[in-house]
Design a protein around this motif. Structure first.
Motif, short mmCIF file in Angstrom:
data_model
loop_
_atom_site.label_atom_id
_atom_site.label_comp_id
_atom_site.label_asym_id
_atom_site.label_seq_id
_atom_site.Cartn_x
_atom_site.Cartn_y
_atom_site.Cartn_z
N PHE A 32 49.70 36.01 49.63
CA PHE A 32 48.50 35.37 49.08
C PHE A 32 48.65 35.12 47.58
O PHE A 32 49.42 35.78 46.89
N GLN A 33 47.86 34.16 47.12
CA GLN A 33 47.92 33.84 45.70
C GLN A 33 47.43 35.00 44.83
O GLN A 33 48.05 35.33 43.83
N ASN A 34 46.31 35.61 45.24
CA ASN A 34 45.73 36.67 44.44
C ASN A 34 46.24 38.02 44.93
O ASN A 34 45.87 38.48 45.99
N PRO A 35 47.11 38.68 44.14
CA PRO A 35 47.68 39.94 44.64
C PRO A 35 46.62 41.02 44.82
O PRO A 35 46.81 41.94 45.61
N ASP A 36 45.49 40.92 44.12
CA ASP A 36 44.44 41.92 44.30
C ASP A 36 43.85 41.87 45.70
O ASP A 36 43.31 42.84 46.21
N VAL A 37 43.94 40.71 46.32
CA VAL A 37 43.46 40.57 47.69
C VAL A 37 44.48 41.16 48.66
O VAL A 37 44.14 41.78 49.65
N GLN A 38 45.74 40.98 48.30
CA GLN A 38 46.79 41.42 49.23
C GLN A 38 47.11 42.91 49.10
O GLN A 38 47.54 43.53 50.06
N LEU A 39 46.92 43.46 47.90
CA LEU A 39 47.24 44.87 47.72
C LEU A 39 45.98 45.69 47.92
O LEU A 39 45.25 45.97 46.99
N PHE A 40 45.73 46.09 49.16
CA PHE A 40 44.47 46.79 49.46
C PHE A 40 44.68 48.27 49.74
O PHE A 40 43.76 48.98 50.08
N ASN A 41 45.93 48.73 49.59
CA ASN A 41 46.20 50.14 49.87
C ASN A 41 46.19 50.96 48.59
O ASN A 41 46.36 50.42 47.50
N PRO A 42 46.03 52.30 48.73
CA PRO A 42 45.93 53.11 47.52
C PRO A 42 47.24 53.26 46.73
O PRO A 42 47.18 53.52 45.55
N THR A 43 48.39 53.16 47.38
CA THR A 43 49.64 53.25 46.62
C THR A 43 50.60 52.15 47.06
O THR A 43 50.43 51.54 48.12
N PRO A 47 47.87 50.37 42.83
CA PRO A 47 48.06 48.97 42.41
C PRO A 47 47.36 48.63 41.09
O PRO A 47 47.84 47.76 40.38
N HIS A 48 46.26 49.32 40.77
CA HIS A 48 45.59 48.94 39.53
C HIS A 48 46.34 49.37 38.28
O HIS A 48 45.92 49.06 37.18
N ARG A 49 47.44 50.08 38.45
CA ARG A 49 48.26 50.42 37.27
C ARG A 49 49.54 49.58 37.23
O ARG A 49 50.51 49.97 36.62
#
Lengths: 268, 344, 270
Positions: free
Chosen positions: C89-100, C140-142
């Motif tokens: 997906f274009q937006n990685p925040d949408v694709q990275l939904f797991n905690p690590t 992912p947020h880091r």
């Protein structure tokens, strides 16, 4: 009365920083960090329950000392604990407990004109503050020594449904995405605000911000759903759990069990 | 603690305020609602449930951090349960708010771990169901974009938070009755019902309730302008046009009924706990005012010390505040059209 | 052999037609660029190819099998399809939904019920090859934008798909991360895989595609050899891919400019 934007930004930044520090401490090499997360979750939860159950102040005080020692052994600085847990709890619970010193009927130990401090009141305040401080310290220890995803996977030992573990993990993940969006929105707003807005306007802005965030969240949940389906998600959750308890973990478990049982006995 | 200064009210019950038995009972009380909600969500949303709940719980979490300017110049924090219920329905809201509360308790230390059941029961379960019932009744069949929905949302959020606070107050208030040590010192929350209820309610009738009202009404007004589709879930049978003039009159009747019931409700709660309301409640208020205005009573005119006056005052405050909420919401919605340029 | 076959495919969001009568044949092993301005239907087309939505009219088939809602009610078919076709997906925040990061890459294999040891081995191998093994316990947020993109790519490549669908793979990345991602894609595509990239970045096309489809308002405006299509100024202007005063001479890009069109949401400001 301006500054609500600043205060909201400050809350958001503080939450983000707190999480960053917790993650950093959780990955350091302290005593509790090396313990199997399942043992920690079970052990610390047992101690928190014991704190709540104890009928003796001395037992609560002893558990507080144990929590402080565990913190010191796990690279959790006392100053951090004081700033994050001890002082805020003291201010909050202290303010609530203070009137109880006067209002609780019982044996007066000091008279202050129209009212009197009672022994029962002092004990009641000590119970409330002691319990709140000790339990908060123990629960802070858990998140400061265990990465959040491990805390969640360890919840499986309480038969917490897989789907709940997955949702808790995903919620934590999206808290940071939405937090970032909110932060950017407020900072943009802040840079465009000249002078002080009338109160009604400020309220409207705050609720519009909440509305924007809400519709973005709904849109995002739809996209996340697609991203999950794209990788084979069919509604069933599967987790990879790879904890291996070593001999030392069993020792810790025994230790937690012993302390909990002894406190429960003495604190009857 | 980042979270600690967020919620100045005792609506997030910390560890140590409730006995383990009370906590267990409230976990048990919340559990069937969690179970039913999960089943309903699975049926309604299928595979979309997991991402929807997760993202929405994260949204609720962030909303709880918003510092909201309130009428009167103070600021406060909302729980977000009003808007969550209106957009997603009560079942999803029960789960979403519960998840946000669990993360607040475990990760951010806001609310106790042993009190998770209590907090979820008060805010998520009572809050969602109360919002839903009041919103549905007050909004009736009004069209999606009608001002009546904004008012209904504000009132629903306001009342829901106050009911949650009342539940928490009752949980606090029964502690000293049930749990004390040999000397008679209370082991948990130390105040009896007659102090706990007014102490909790005054803070929530003013700050926390207003915060919830501002968010619920404000977000509904925003969604009416920009994304009305999100309001459809809890508005079955909504009229197509916004013409319904008569609908506003019905709203006032419904509100009047609510106003009359509120003080009665307070009385009823008092008697439900085995206290003769008019004789006992004022004593609590008198005790309360003695520590709030400690140095004052000596010089105060005698009628201020009358117990009946104290009770009347609290009932009037509550009723008056609800009236105020209604007027303010109406005023908020009227001003809405003019602000369009700024918010778009 | 055609891996995808589209016949008169149309798709509407509520009342707006996003894809309007598209017919395409996509050959296995080809590297294809879907070019188009924002709103031309690229992302919608990728989602249709990944069977995340189904056409309102017309038909899509994958290796001769029609992609339809009915077909996807069959779990085995769905698992099999999603293993063989992956979408970044274009937006990685949408694709990275797991905690690590590790959980993220392991998500696909877990859904497909691989054995635990196989999952651990494969995930570690992919993390290694993408040079992100050191990030595996990170949330992912880091992560930086480039790191997020590589994790998103790893989470799809771990399944070793036959077809890779990419939505604006270089959008919002700094130049260094952009070229890293492109190098990765070039290296991966050489193994006889089908790669379909949606982009509006003309500078990317010749590196990642040997066939080019230009979309305009949900329709195929042109199809063919990238070099030829990119030389057709009139066509590119019509499809809103170049501005009238910024254009190419031969293969040299003059007046090159940061060509990002930030994704616009309904109401960005408050």
């Amino acid at each position: 009365m301006s500054g609500y934007i600043e205060r909201t930004i400050a809350s958001l930044v503080a939450a983000s920083e707190r999480a960053a520090i917790a993650e950093q401490v959780a990955f350091s090499e302290g005593a509790l960090q090396r313990v199997d997360p399942r043992v920690k979750v079970a052990g610390l939860f047992a101690l928190i329950v014991v704190v709540a159950a104890s009928r003796r102040l001395s037992v609560i005080a002893a558990l507080f000392v144990i929590a402080a020692i565990l913190a010191a052994a796990s690279h959790v600085r006392m100053r951090r604990l004081a700033g994050w847990v001890w002082l805020p709890v003291l201010f909050f619970t202290g303010a609530i407990a203070l009137p109880a010193i006067f209002l609780t009927p019982g044996h007066a130990v000091a008279s202050l004109g129209i009212t009197a401090i009672t022994e029962q009141g002092l004990r009641a305040a000590a119970f409330l503050i002691g319990r709140a401080e000790t339990a908060s310290t123990l629960s802070a220890l858990l998140v400061l020594t265990t990465p959040w995803p491990w805390v969640l996977k360890a919840l499986r030992i309480f038969r917490c449904p897989m789907i709940v573990v997955a949702i808790l993990g995903m919620t934590y993940r999206y808290i940071f995405v939405i937090l970032q969006t909110a932060l950017e929105m407020f900072e943009a707003r802040q840079s465009r605000t000249v002078g002080v807005l009338p109160p009604s306007e400020r309220r409207r802005l705050a609720s519009s911000a909440a509305g924007v965030l809400l519709s973005k969240s709904v849109q995002m949940s739809g996209e996340v759903h697609q991203a999950m389906r794209s990788r084979g998600f069919r509604g069933e959750i599967h987790l990879l759990q790879d904890f291996r308890a070593r001999a030392t973990d069993w020792c810790w478990l025994a230790g937690f069990g012993l302390v909990a049982a002894a406190s429960l006995w003495y604190g009857r | 603690m980042a979270g600690r200064n967020l919620n100045q009210t005792a609506l997030h019950i910390p560890d140590g305020y409730l006995s383990p038995a009370t906590c267990a009972a409230l976990y048990a009380g919340a559990a069937p609602f969690w179970y039913v909600s999960l089943q309903r969500m699975k049926r309604a949303f299928n595979t979309q449930m997991v991402p929807l709940l997760s993202v929405f719980a994260a949204f609720s979490f962030i909303i709880m951090m918003f510092n909201l300017p309130l009428p009167g110049g103070t600021t406060g924090h909302a729980v977000g349960v009003g808007i969550a219920t209106i957009v997603l329905g009560p079942w999803a809201s029960i789960l979403g708010i519960s998840i946000a509360l669990i993360i607040q308790a475990v990760f951010f230390g806001d609310g106790g771990i042993t009190a998770i059941g209590a907090n979820c029961f008060n805010m998520a379960v009572i809050g969602s169901l109360a919002t839903y019932a009041i919103y549905r009744v007050l909004a009736g069949r009004a069209s999606i974009t009608s001002a009546r929905r904004v008012i209904a949302a504000g009132v629903a959020g306001y009342v829901a938070i106050n009911l949650a606070a009342l539940a928490a107050a009752i949980e606090f208030g029964i502690q000293p009755l049930l749990y004390h040590d040999a000397s008679g010192a209370p082991l948990y929350a130390p105040y009896p019902l007659r102090i706990a209820i007014p102490a909790m309610m005054i803070g929530h009738l003013t700050i926390a309730g207003l915060a919830e009202m501002v968010v619920s009404a404000g977000v509904v007004a925003y969604l009416q302008r920009s994304e009305p589709a999100l309001l459809k879930r809890t508005a079955p049978g909504a009229a197509e046009s916004s013409a319904a003039v008569g609908s506003l009159r019905h709203l006032w009747f419904a509100l009047a009924a609510l106003l009359i019931l509120t003080p009665l409700g307070i009385l009823a709660t008092g008697s439900a706990w085995g206290e003769a309301p008019l004789a006992q409640a004022p004593r609590g208020l008198r005790a309360l005012s003695s520590f709030w205005t400690a140095p004052m009573p000596r010089y105060a005119p005698p009628f201020l010390k009358s117990p009946a006056f104290g009770y009347l005052l609290s009932a009037m405050t509550g009723t008056g505040l609800i009236l105020l909420v209604v007027l303010l919401t109406g005023w908020l919605t009227r001003g809405r059209a003019g602000s369009r340029g700024l918010t778009k | 052999m055609n891996i995808f076959q589209l016949r008169d495919v149309s798709f509407k969001y509520e009342t707006v037609a996003a894809i309007d009568g598209v017919s395409l044949d996509i050959e296995a092993g080809k590297r294809i660029a879907l070019l188009g301005a924002n709103g031309s239907g690229k992302s919608t087309l990728l989602r249709l190819l990944d069977a995340l939505s189904f056409p309102g009219a017309g038909s899509i088939s994958f290796q001769g099998q029609p992609l339809s809602e009915v077909r996807f009610a069959d779990h085995q078919f769905a698992f099999d399809f999603h293993r063989r076709v992956g979408l970044v997906f274009q937006n990685p925040d949408v694709q990275l939904f797991n905690p690590t990061v590790f959980d993220e890459v392991a998500f696909g294999p877990l859904q497909l019920r691989w054995s635990k040891s196989e999952i651990v081995a494969r995930v570690n191998a992919v993390l290694e090859s993408m040079e992100i093994a050191h990030l595996k316990d990170r949330p992912p947020h880091r992560l930086s934008g480039g790191e997020k993109k590589r994790v998103a790519l790893a989470s799809v490549l771990v399944l070793d798909p036959e077809v890779l669908l990419l939505d604006e793979p270089t959008a919002a990345l700094d130049p260094r991360s952009q070229s890293q991602i492109i190098d990765l894609l070039i290296g991966w595509g050489d193994g006889g895989k089908t790669v379909i990239t949606a982009t509006h970045d003309l500078g990317l096309v010749e590196d990642i595609a040997d066939h080019c489809v230009i979309l305009q308002a949900g329709k195929v405006a042109a199809e063919g050899n990238p070099a030829e299509l990119l030389a057709d100024q009139a066509l590119l202007q019509r499809a809103n891919l170049v501005h009238a005063h910024r254009h190419r001479h031969g293969s040299v890009v003059t007046h090159s400019h940061p060509h990002t069109h930030p994704h616009k949401h309904g109401s960005e400001t408050i």
